[in-house]
Design a protein around this motif. Structure first.
Motif, mmCIF file in Angstrom:
data_model
loop_
_atom_site.group_PDB
_atom_site.id
_atom_site.type_symbol
_atom_site.label_atom_id
_atom_site.label_comp_id
_atom_site.label_asym_id
_atom_site.label_seq_id
_atom_site.Cartn_x
_atom_site.Cartn_y
_atom_site.Cartn_z
ATOM 1 N N GLU A 1 0.845 -1.193 0.000
ATOM 2 C CA GLU A 1 0.000 0.000 0.000
ATOM 3 C C GLU A 1 0.881 1.243 0.000
ATOM 4 O O GLU A 1 1.893 1.294 0.699
ATOM 5 C CB GLU A 1 -0.930 0.013 1.217
ATOM 6 C CG GLU A 1 -1.996 -1.073 1.173
ATOM 7 C CD GLU A 1 -3.062 -0.875 2.237
ATOM 8 O OE1 GLU A 1 -3.080 0.223 2.851
ATOM 9 O OE2 GLU A 1 -3.866 -1.792 2.436
ATOM 10 N N VAL A 2 0.471 2.235 -0.793
ATOM 11 C CA VAL A 2 1.241 3.463 -0.944
ATOM 12 C C VAL A 2 0.284 4.650 -0.890
ATOM 13 O O VAL A 2 -0.844 4.571 -1.392
ATOM 14 C CB VAL A 2 2.024 3.473 -2.279
ATOM 15 C CG1 VAL A 2 2.782 4.781 -2.447
ATOM 16 C CG2 VAL A 2 2.985 2.299 -2.340
ATOM 17 N N LYS A 3 0.734 5.764 -0.284
ATOM 18 C CA LYS A 3 -0.038 7.002 -0.256
ATOM 19 C C LYS A 3 0.669 8.070 -1.084
ATOM 20 O O LYS A 3 1.900 8.127 -1.102
ATOM 21 C CB LYS A 3 -0.208 7.514 1.181
ATOM 22 C CG LYS A 3 -0.979 6.582 2.089
ATOM 23 C CD LYS A 3 -1.062 7.162 3.490
ATOM 24 C CE LYS A 3 -1.783 6.217 4.436
ATOM 25 N NZ LYS A 3 -1.852 6.772 5.818
ATOM 26 N N ALA A 4 -0.118 8.901 -1.748
ATOM 27 C CA ALA A 4 0.460 9.993 -2.538
ATOM 28 C C ALA A 4 -0.513 11.164 -2.562
ATOM 29 O O ALA A 4 -1.735 10.977 -2.565
ATOM 30 C CB ALA A 4 0.769 9.539 -3.957
ATOM 31 N N LEU A 5 0.042 12.380 -2.591
ATOM 32 C CA LEU A 5 -0.766 13.591 -2.688
ATOM 33 C C LEU A 5 -1.055 13.928 -4.144
ATOM 34 O O LEU A 5 -0.234 13.656 -5.029
ATOM 35 C CB LEU A 5 -0.053 14.768 -2.027
ATOM 36 C CG LEU A 5 0.061 14.733 -0.504
ATOM 37 C CD1 LEU A 5 0.919 15.897 -0.025
ATOM 38 C CD2 LEU A 5 -1.314 14.798 0.145
ATOM 39 N N VAL A 6 -2.217 14.508 -4.374
ATOM 40 C CA VAL A 6 -2.585 14.944 -5.721
ATOM 41 C C VAL A 6 -1.544 15.931 -6.248
ATOM 42 O O VAL A 6 -1.142 16.857 -5.550
ATOM 43 C CB VAL A 6 -3.980 15.580 -5.713
ATOM 44 C CG1 VAL A 6 -4.288 16.248 -7.056
ATOM 45 C CG2 VAL A 6 -5.041 14.534 -5.401
ATOM 46 N N GLY A 7 -1.090 15.700 -7.483
ATOM 47 C CA GLY A 7 -0.103 16.568 -8.104
ATOM 48 C C GLY A 7 1.328 16.143 -7.863
ATOM 49 O O GLY A 7 2.249 16.688 -8.490
ATOM 50 N N SER A 8 1.558 15.180 -6.976
ATOM 51 C CA SER A 8 2.918 14.730 -6.673
ATOM 52 C C SER A 8 3.285 13.530 -7.551
ATOM 53 O O SER A 8 2.538 13.140 -8.442
ATOM 54 C CB SER A 8 3.035 14.350 -5.195
ATOM 55 O OG SER A 8 2.255 13.191 -4.917
ATOM 56 N N SER A 9 4.452 12.974 -7.295
ATOM 57 C CA SER A 9 4.931 11.783 -7.996
ATOM 58 C C SER A 9 5.101 10.661 -6.983
ATOM 59 O O SER A 9 5.298 10.906 -5.784
ATOM 60 C CB SER A 9 6.258 12.060 -8.707
ATOM 61 O OG SER A 9 6.124 13.128 -9.623
ATOM 62 N N VAL A 10 5.037 9.429 -7.461
ATOM 63 C CA VAL A 10 5.152 8.286 -6.558
ATOM 64 C C VAL A 10 5.793 7.123 -7.303
ATOM 65 O O VAL A 10 5.692 7.019 -8.534
ATOM 66 C CB VAL A 10 3.760 7.879 -6.011
ATOM 67 C CG1 VAL A 10 2.889 7.307 -7.115
ATOM 68 C CG2 VAL A 10 3.886 6.895 -4.866
ATOM 69 N N GLU A 11 6.472 6.290 -6.546
ATOM 70 C CA GLU A 11 7.061 5.075 -7.101
ATOM 71 C C GLU A 11 6.310 3.871 -6.549
ATOM 72 O O GLU A 11 6.214 3.691 -5.331
ATOM 73 C CB GLU A 11 8.548 4.977 -6.737
ATOM 74 C CG GLU A 11 9.219 3.721 -7.285
ATOM 75 C CD GLU A 11 10.661 3.577 -6.829
ATOM 76 O OE1 GLU A 11 11.566 3.676 -7.676
ATOM 77 O OE2 GLU A 11 10.871 3.381 -5.605
ATOM 78 N N LEU A 12 5.767 3.054 -7.450
ATOM 79 C CA LEU A 12 5.099 1.816 -7.059
ATOM 80 C C LEU A 12 6.123 0.692 -7.184
ATOM 81 O O LEU A 12 6.525 0.331 -8.287
ATOM 82 C CB LEU A 12 3.874 1.562 -7.949
ATOM 83 C CG LEU A 12 2.867 2.722 -8.048
ATOM 84 C CD1 LEU A 12 1.662 2.304 -8.876
ATOM 85 C CD2 LEU A 12 2.445 3.195 -6.664
ATOM 86 N N ARG A 13 6.515 0.141 -6.048
ATOM 87 C CA ARG A 13 7.632 -0.790 -6.000
ATOM 88 C C ARG A 13 7.252 -2.174 -6.528
ATOM 89 O O ARG A 13 6.211 -2.739 -6.185
ATOM 90 C CB ARG A 13 8.127 -0.921 -4.564
ATOM 91 C CG ARG A 13 8.662 0.360 -3.964
ATOM 92 C CD ARG A 13 10.072 0.638 -4.426
ATOM 93 N NE ARG A 13 11.023 -0.339 -3.845
ATOM 94 C CZ ARG A 13 12.285 -0.443 -4.249
ATOM 95 N NH1 ARG A 13 12.740 0.329 -5.228
ATOM 96 N NH2 ARG A 13 13.083 -1.319 -3.671
ATOM 97 N N CYS A 14 8.139 -2.705 -7.364
ATOM 98 C CA CYS A 14 8.016 -4.074 -7.881
ATOM 99 C C CYS A 14 9.436 -4.570 -8.149
ATOM 100 O O CYS A 14 10.002 -4.288 -9.212
ATOM 101 C CB CYS A 14 7.159 -4.106 -9.146
ATOM 102 S SG CYS A 14 6.953 -5.759 -9.863
#
Length: 306
Positions: free
Chosen positions: A25-38
């Motif tokens: 599970e990952v949280k991110a703010l609108v307008g930001s960037s995020v890395e979904l780990r695999c």
């Protein structure tokens, strides 16, 4: 080769050998960037020509590819236009076993489950990695603004309106009694929550309470995902209500100061009146003969009173 088409693999997933699915599970703010780990759990170097990598989401119960990398391709691709120029895989990282998805400019529509699937051609398309990442999206609500009734004396029911916009996810809204911080009865409140053009939530809440001489209420917007509670700033005293928990001590001081000034004015008037009465009395009373006061010294009175 037919396996170069990303849609074909979606039809084959049900027949391929199953592997244990890792969940994150990952949280991110609108307008930001995020890395979904695999990431492949063991240290290993991969040949890009031996890999089929897919990142998928579920749309109306059907899998849809966000981005992919196919064996023999020199670059990645996207199948969903919503992720064009927003989703990226790194071929250099994939050679080291890192198949993470970099997602840019997060929107509320990105809140869903993403599946990372990795297959090896040399192993007859055996699935070597299956990761499910749940992305939770959040956005800060604006500070609540409360409007109070302008003329409560004309209406025995007081109506307060609270407004807060551009937040995510859907908020919890409370009205509180600021005197003791207790939550007001939900039957007195009416909330309207709508989705704006950006996919964010706008909320308007209306509180109706019977008229009272002293009212001090607050509006609270709760964002559960961000563990955030926003309460409106203190409002000005409501016109027509007596000062209490909602009033200001300045009002009390003003009344005390006015009472002091009134008392001083009364005293001044009283002094002036007494002074005027004294003058009148002196002008009307006869003057005493000064010789009468000198009777005790007759030898001197003879010369003074001739």
């Amino acid at each position: 080769m037919w396996l170069r088409c990303p849609g074909v693999l979606l039809l084959l997933l049900g027949t391929l050998q199953a592997t244990d699915t890792q969940e994150q599970e990952v949280k991110a703010l609108v307008g930001s960037s995020v890395e979904l780990r695999c990431v492949f759990p063991e240290r290993h170097t991969f040949d890009l020509d031996d890999l089929y990598v897919y990142w998928q989401i579920s749309v109306v119960g059907q899998p849809k590819t966000v981005t992919y990398y196919l064996s023999g391709n020199s670059s990645t691709g996207q199948e969903d236009d919503r992720y064009r120029d927003r989703a990226r895989l790194s071929p250099e990282s994939m050679q080291r076993g890192d198949f993470s998805l970099h997602l840019y400019n997060i929107t509320p529509y990105d809140e869903q489950k993403f599946n990372c699937l990795v297959f090896r051609k040399s192993l007859e398309l055996k699935k070597i990695l299956d990761v499910e990442v749940t992305l939770h999206v959040a956005a800060n609500y604006s500070m609540p603004v409360v409007s109070a009734p302008s003329d409560p004396s004309k209406d025995r029911e007081l109506t307060f309106t609270c407004t807060s916009v551009n937040g995510y996810p859907r908020p919890n809204v409370y009205w509180i009694n600021k005197t003791d911080n207790s939550v007001l009865d939900g039957g007195l409140q009416n909330h309207t929550v709508s989705v704006n053009a950006q996919g964010l939530y706008d909320v308007v809440s209306v509180l109706r309470v019977p008229w009272a001489p002293s009212i001090n209420v607050g509006c609270c917007i709760e964002n559960v995902l961000l563990h955030q509670n926003l309460t409106n700033r203190p409002a000005e005293p409501i016109p027509g209500t007596e000062p209490g928990n909602t009033g200001s001590h300045r009002d009390v001081h003003r009344r005390d100061h006015g009472a002091v000034l009134s008392a001083v004015a009364v005293l001044l008037v009283l002094v002036l009146v007494l002074g005027a009465v004294g003058c009148v009395c002196r002008s009307r009373c006869p003057r005493a003969d000064p010789c009468r006061w000198r009777a005790a010294r007759p030898e001197q009175a003879l010369f003074d009173c001739v």
